[in-house]
Scaffold this motif. Structure first.
Motif, PDB file in Angstrom:
ATOM      1  N   ARG A 156     -13.859  67.387  -6.997  1.00 12.60           N
ATOM      2  CA  ARG A 156     -14.747  68.892  -6.278  1.00 12.60           C
ATOM      3  C   ARG A 156     -15.306  69.254  -7.195  1.00 12.60           C
ATOM      4  N   PRO A 157     -16.195  70.371  -7.510  1.00  6.98           N
ATOM      5  CA  PRO A 157     -17.482  71.173  -8.035  1.00  6.98           C
ATOM      6  C   PRO A 157     -16.599  71.691  -8.168  1.00  6.98           C
ATOM      7  N   THR A 197     -19.816  76.915  -4.710  1.00 11.35           N
ATOM      8  CA  THR A 197     -19.080  75.738  -5.002  1.00 11.35           C
ATOM      9  C   THR A 197     -19.366  74.944  -6.248  1.00 11.35           C
ATOM     10  N   GLY A 198     -20.313  74.924  -6.745  1.00 17.20           N
ATOM     11  CA  GLY A 198     -21.270  73.431  -6.739  1.00 17.20           C
ATOM     12  C   GLY A 198     -21.290  72.659  -8.551  1.00 17.20           C
ATOM     13  N   HIS A 293     -19.702  68.347  -2.312  1.00 15.14           N
ATOM     14  CA  HIS A 293     -19.610  69.278  -1.833  1.00 15.14           C
ATOM     15  C   HIS A 293     -19.585  70.071  -1.006  1.00 15.14           C
ATOM     16  N   ARG A 294     -18.124  69.097   0.378  1.00 10.78           N
ATOM     17  CA  ARG A 294     -17.738  69.638   1.059  1.00 10.78           C
ATOM     18  C   ARG A 294     -18.848  70.052   2.527  1.00 10.78           C
ATOM     19  N   GLY A 295     -20.441  69.638   2.670  1.00 13.62           N
ATOM     20  CA  GLY A 295     -21.197  69.591   3.099  1.00 13.62           C
ATOM     21  C   GLY A 295     -21.933  68.954   3.623  1.00 13.62           C
ATOM     22  N   ARG A 296     -22.926  69.540   4.737  1.00  7.21           N
ATOM     23  CA  ARG A 296     -23.499  67.847   5.794  1.00  7.21           C
ATOM     24  C   ARG A 296     -24.725  68.371   5.399  1.00  7.21           C
TER      25      ARG A 296
END
Length: 324
Positions: A156-157, A197-198, A293-296
């Motif tokens: 994770r970043p 956070t990235g 990044h736990r994104g979609r």
């Protein structure tokens, strides 16, 4: 049968002939032979369960001092899928490289033979060869980038950054391309910081890919709109989110292609994609980066209505010093 065996074969087959539960011909044959000669055997078979193909490895052993045999079922679906993905990947890479390589070899042979003294033909062929070599270079660069992204996938970043700066860098970098294609980039940055956070380099890659695609595939004399929205609650992320939308007004994408757009080498329009320099890896890289990044990524499009790509990211916690 243990509970998992009962779930697989059905508890109703207990006390009945084994062919009631073991219906696969290869499996039945292996059991019959093992009952006769007591020799261990391994059998693989596939079944369709709830619309999905399941793969099982069955280990058949005789129990010493009895006329019984033991069957152990190992779910090998994940391994089979991984092996199929590997085969597909190798086949796709081979196909993508074979076309430009074949062209290069053909032009080299022509330049060595019939066009040896033809300056005009030589100049034209060298231009095509340079284009094909650049296409292979983009493919290799894409594969290396995808490999690096996958390697970092579980890390994770940790850097806190303002997403506005990433978007401004993307638009500054792509402004020459937009001017060349007579495309108007429209973006009004929010006044408040967009803290997340990235990894800034990877996020730059994500939005560069999406905006560049919108410029190229949206068509000339069009506009590309980039907008940002703070979502109080996103159902997938189960919390607040930042949504960045890239919208073009081009020919759009048939909905049948949307579920597969992030697959490696998948192209909704193969001919046009290759003409515009696409490697078929860009959206696969985007998906892996966003997963890290736990994104979609959400895609919506209809033929003739343009395409809308939305990146949804979880915001970073705002320090008290920034709240004041």
């Amino acid at each position: 049968m243990n509970p998992r065996g009962a779930a697989l074969l059905g508890a109703a087959c207990l006390g009945r002939h084994f062919t009631t539960g073991l219906r696969h011909p290869k499996l039945v044959e292996a059991v019959e032979h093992c009952l006769q000669d007591q020799v261990p055997r391994d059998v693989s078979y596939q079944i369709v369960d709830s619309g999905s193909e399941m793969h099982y490895d069955v280990h058949i052993h005789a129990i010493a001092g009895s006329d019984l045999i033991l069957l152990s079922f190992e779910n090998a679906t994940a391994l089979a899928q991984a092996e199929q993905m590997r085969r597909d990947f190798v086949a796709n890479v081979s196909h993508e490289l074979r076309t430009p390589l074949t062209g290069l070899i053909g032009f080299i042979e022509t330049l060595r033979g019939p066009a040896r003294e033809d300056a005009k033909a030589r100049e034209r062929f060298l231009g095509i060869m340079a284009s094909e070599a650049e296409r292979m270079n983009r493919l290799v660069a894409g594969l290396l980038s995808l490999s690096r992204v996958e390697a970092d996938g579980r890390l994770r970043p940790t850097t806190r950054l303002d997403l506005r700066r990433v978007l401004q860098s993307v638009l500054a970098n792509l402004d020459p391309l937009a001017r060349e294609n007579r495309v108007d980039l429209q973006y009004t940055p929010p006044e408040a910081p967009l803290w997340i956070t990235g990894d800034s380099d990877q996020l730059l890659q994500v939005f560069t890919n999406l905006v560049e695609n919108a410029v190229k595939y949206g068509g000339a004399d069009q506009r590309v709109e980039i907008s940002v929205q703070n979502l109080p609650h996103d159902p997938v992320l189960r919390g607040p989110a930042i949504a960045v939308t890239v919208r073009d007004h081009g020919p759009g994408i048939d909905p049948i292609h949307l579920p597969r757009l992030t697959e490696r080498f998948y192209r909704a329009d193969s001919h046009r994609s290759r003409e515009l320099g696409g490697s078929g890896l860009g959206l696969a890289i985007v998906k892996h980066i966003l997963n890290r990044h736990r994104g979609r990524l959400r895609v919506a499009s209809e033929p003739g209505q343009g395409a809308v790509f939305t990146v949804v990211l979880p915001p970073a916690q705002v320090p008290e010093s920034d709240k004041n």
